[in-house]
Scaffold this motif. Structure first.
Motif, PDB file in Angstrom:
ATOM      1  N   LEU A 198      -6.969   9.025   7.114  1.00 26.05           N
ATOM      2  CA  LEU A 198      -8.123   8.381   6.486  1.00 26.05           C
ATOM      3  C   LEU A 198      -8.639   7.238   7.344  1.00 26.05           C
ATOM      4  N   GLY A 199      -9.903   7.344   7.747  1.00 25.67           N
ATOM      5  CA  GLY A 199     -10.577   6.210   8.384  1.00 25.67           C
ATOM      6  C   GLY A 199     -11.455   5.563   7.334  1.00 25.67           C
ATOM      7  N   PHE A 216     -13.985   8.634   7.490  1.00 26.06           N
ATOM      8  CA  PHE A 216     -13.698  10.053   7.659  1.00 26.06           C
ATOM      9  C   PHE A 216     -12.395  10.401   6.970  1.00 26.06           C
ATOM     10  N   PHE A 236       0.829  -1.202   0.000  1.00 30.86           N
ATOM     11  CA  PHE A 236       0.000   0.000   0.000  1.00 30.86           C
ATOM     12  C   PHE A 236       0.871   1.263   0.000  1.00 30.86           C
ATOM     13  N   ILE A 254      -3.694   9.237  13.287  1.00 28.64           N
ATOM     14  CA  ILE A 254      -5.084   9.224  13.738  1.00 28.64           C
ATOM     15  C   ILE A 254      -5.296   8.173  14.829  1.00 28.64           C
ATOM     16  N   PHE A 277     -12.847  10.378  17.113  1.00 30.88           N
ATOM     17  CA  PHE A 277     -11.519  10.191  16.530  1.00 30.88           C
ATOM     18  C   PHE A 277     -10.716  11.462  16.684  1.00 30.88           C
ATOM     19  N   TYR A 318      -3.508   5.915   8.063  1.00 26.23           N
ATOM     20  CA  TYR A 318      -4.647   5.184   7.540  1.00 26.23           C
ATOM     21  C   TYR A 318      -5.087   4.148   8.561  1.00 26.23           C
ATOM     22  N   SER A 319      -6.390   4.022   8.727  1.00 24.14           N
ATOM     23  CA  SER A 319      -6.884   2.964   9.604  1.00 24.14           C
ATOM     24  C   SER A 319      -8.276   2.560   9.147  1.00 24.14           C
ATOM     25  N   ARG A 320      -8.639   1.317   9.429  1.00 25.60           N
ATOM     26  CA  ARG A 320     -10.040   0.981   9.247  1.00 25.60           C
ATOM     27  C   ARG A 320     -10.830   1.723  10.313  1.00 25.60           C
ATOM     28  N   SER A 321     -12.110   1.989  10.044  1.00 27.86           N
ATOM     29  CA  SER A 321     -12.962   2.629  11.047  1.00 27.86           C
ATOM     30  C   SER A 321     -14.407   2.317  10.698  1.00 27.86           C
ATOM     31  N   ILE A 327      -8.636   6.256  16.638  1.00 27.18           N
ATOM     32  CA  ILE A 327     -10.074   6.060  16.439  1.00 27.18           C
ATOM     33  C   ILE A 327     -10.660   5.217  17.566  1.00 27.18           C
ATOM     34  N   GLU A 328     -11.784   5.675  18.072  1.00 33.11           N
ATOM     35  CA  GLU A 328     -12.496   4.948  19.133  1.00 33.11           C
ATOM     36  C   GLU A 328     -12.808   3.519  18.689  1.00 33.11           C
ATOM     37  N   ILE A 380     -11.027   1.300  17.783  1.00 27.30           N
ATOM     38  CA  ILE A 380      -9.972   0.703  16.953  1.00 27.30           C
ATOM     39  C   ILE A 380      -8.663   0.857  17.722  1.00 27.30           C
ATOM     40  N   HIS A 381      -8.333   2.111  18.065  1.00 30.71           N
ATOM     41  CA  HIS A 381      -7.086   2.384  18.794  1.00 30.71           C
ATOM     42  C   HIS A 381      -7.283   2.548  20.295  1.00 30.71           C
TER      43      HIS A 381
END
Lengths: 317, 317
Positions: free
Chosen positions: B85-86, B126, A6, A42, A126, B119-122, A44-45, A47-48
């Protein structure tokens, strides 16, 4: 498409004409006598982080810490930051104040300013932080040469152990505190800028981040597990709880220690500064990553490190 | 705590020591001969957009457009950007490529580079973009003086009309295209940097953004509704659909036109450049915002503008 593919896809699709873009802890752009470093991260709730596990003040501090760590990993000085905040409707207005109070305290502690941001309600919380720093001589991931020592600034695995304890319902442990309140290695990063060939911060686990540095530098490495700093109380707790110590130490994330490659000559100079660090192995011409324990290779494929080995195996053929 | 109080709270809590921080379209930091501008904007699924309404390529383009508009609003030139990027798990890998292909096309169109990201899944998608630009002479929101003309670079309300049509189930309309693919006013922004006293981009509606500029400048304004550019086909469609034209024109958001204050002398010079713009009123010493139609004040409190009026009323007492 795995992460490495990626990143390669993005680097190819988005050439950067002003300096070094995608692929290191921060971008690097020359501005007169120094280099500007910018990085974005980032959180994220669910997720992280989970909102029940840490206070909003701790969350604010952590979101800043992980970004400052990226600047430290380049041997830079963080200056100011921008925040994009998605905030759940369900949280009370006091929660917003608690978040920004924590952010303000953290910003003062690390001497960085909030320079701007954007805010919106959102279903899940987030935090997107972009941090700006500078360096006279940034340390890239790509500078390691065969024969360098590989060293880290402190123990790994503690944060991952803390997370395991937290998920098991525990509340009080120095490891949980390590997980909630990571400390970016700002001073060590600045000092290492004068000595290290290559550097990265340990956010995703020792082996994964090491493999990124090796990959960027086009070298391999041999690590001695005995040389890794594993504190006795960490070892004891792992045995007690029946947790896999090696997996936590080698593949646990969010340590935010710095990992660096340094020539033997520079290492002998660094030693004289009195800075605490641990030499854990050395780089090799052969582009593969081996971890030895008492001279015997560990099966690191157990920790999800097939792809790096596969890649180097292909090149050998 | 409304938005203005929130911004005031943040400005107070987070002093910025390197230049101008919170409170304008972008932060401003002097770097040698020019000023660096940085701005950040977030777009959140089901808050700012619905995935069924626009393609991922359009979404990528829009997320960049709204950030570039912030730099244009300072009279600056956008250079490069960072993306957080989520991305929902449910979307296929091709969707990620579609997003980045759109982003790449948009980046080429506006001549900006992607310099880094995270980058993360969410759960919900967003996009948090941070953009870096520069200007020799940034135009702030705070520079308007009593007696300036107030002008805009083009019509307002079209994007909000497009959104209404979209929500009503329509698919094809030039206004829907305006909503999906906003055009930042890059060239006009650069030209206006040489003439305007104060500037802001119209992201949240003409009256709200105008009130921000007036508030920052410490002046009021009188706008003539007849002078606003309202295209005949816009007016016709509003009548046909029974939509409130004035509300769309005065309070509809996401136009990304530029609104600026300019002295009469500079305005006469700007006229000679041939740039298209519309003088819609003038600034006043009296710190209140009035919209007149055929000389009669409109009740703009209908559009949610009580607080600005209240504030100026309090000051008068």
């Amino acid at each position: 498409m795995d992460e490495r593919q990626f990143v390669a896809y993005l680097k190819d699709k988005f050439p950067f004409h002003s300096g070094l873009g995608i692929g290191d802890d921060a971008s690097v752009v020359r501005l007169g006598k120094y280099f500007q470093l910018i990085s974005t991260d980032i959180l994220i709730e669910d997720i992280h982080f989970r909102l029940q596990d840490l206070s909003l003040a701790e969350l604010a501090e952590k979101s800043l810490a992980v970004n400052i760590s990226d600047i430290a990993a380049m041997g830079g000085q963080a200056q100011y930051f921008y925040i994009g905040l998605g905030f759940p409707d369900g949280l009370r207005p006091e929660a917003l104040r608690a978040f920004f109070s924590g952010l303000s305290r953290a910003a003062k502690k690390w001497r960085v300013d909030l320079a701007g941001g954007d805010y919106s309600r959102s279903k899940k919380m987030f935090i997107a932080v972009t941090i700006v720093g500078q360096s006279k001589k940034p340390v890239l991931r790509s500078g390691a040469r065969p024969g360098d020592w590989i060293a880290i600034t402190g123990p790994t695995g503690g944060s991952a152990l803390g997370l395991k304890l937290l998920l098991a319902g525990e509340q009080n442990s120095p490891f949980i505190r390590l997980h909630k309140r990571p400390k970016p290695q700002c001073e060590k990063g600045l000092l290492l800028a004068r000595y290290a060939h290559a550097m990265i911060d340990l956010s995703d686990g020792l082996l994964l981040d090491l493999s990124r540095l090796l990959q960027a530098s086009g070298v391999g490495a041999e690590i001695d597990y005995e040389k890794l700093p594993v504190p006795p109380h960490f070892r004891r707790l792992c045995r007690q709880k029946n947790y896999a110590e090696k997996e936590l130490v080698l593949a646990g994330g969010e340590d935010y220690q710095l990992l660096f490659a340094i020539s033997p000559l520079q290492e002998s100079r660094l030693r004289q500064t009195g800075m605490i660090y641990h030499v854990i192995g050395k780089t090799t011409k052969q582009r593969r990553l081996r971890v030895l324990e008492n001279g015997q290779p560990l099966k690191i494929s157990h920790f999800g490190f097939d792809h790096f080995l596969d890649q180097s195996d292909k090149k050998k053929k």
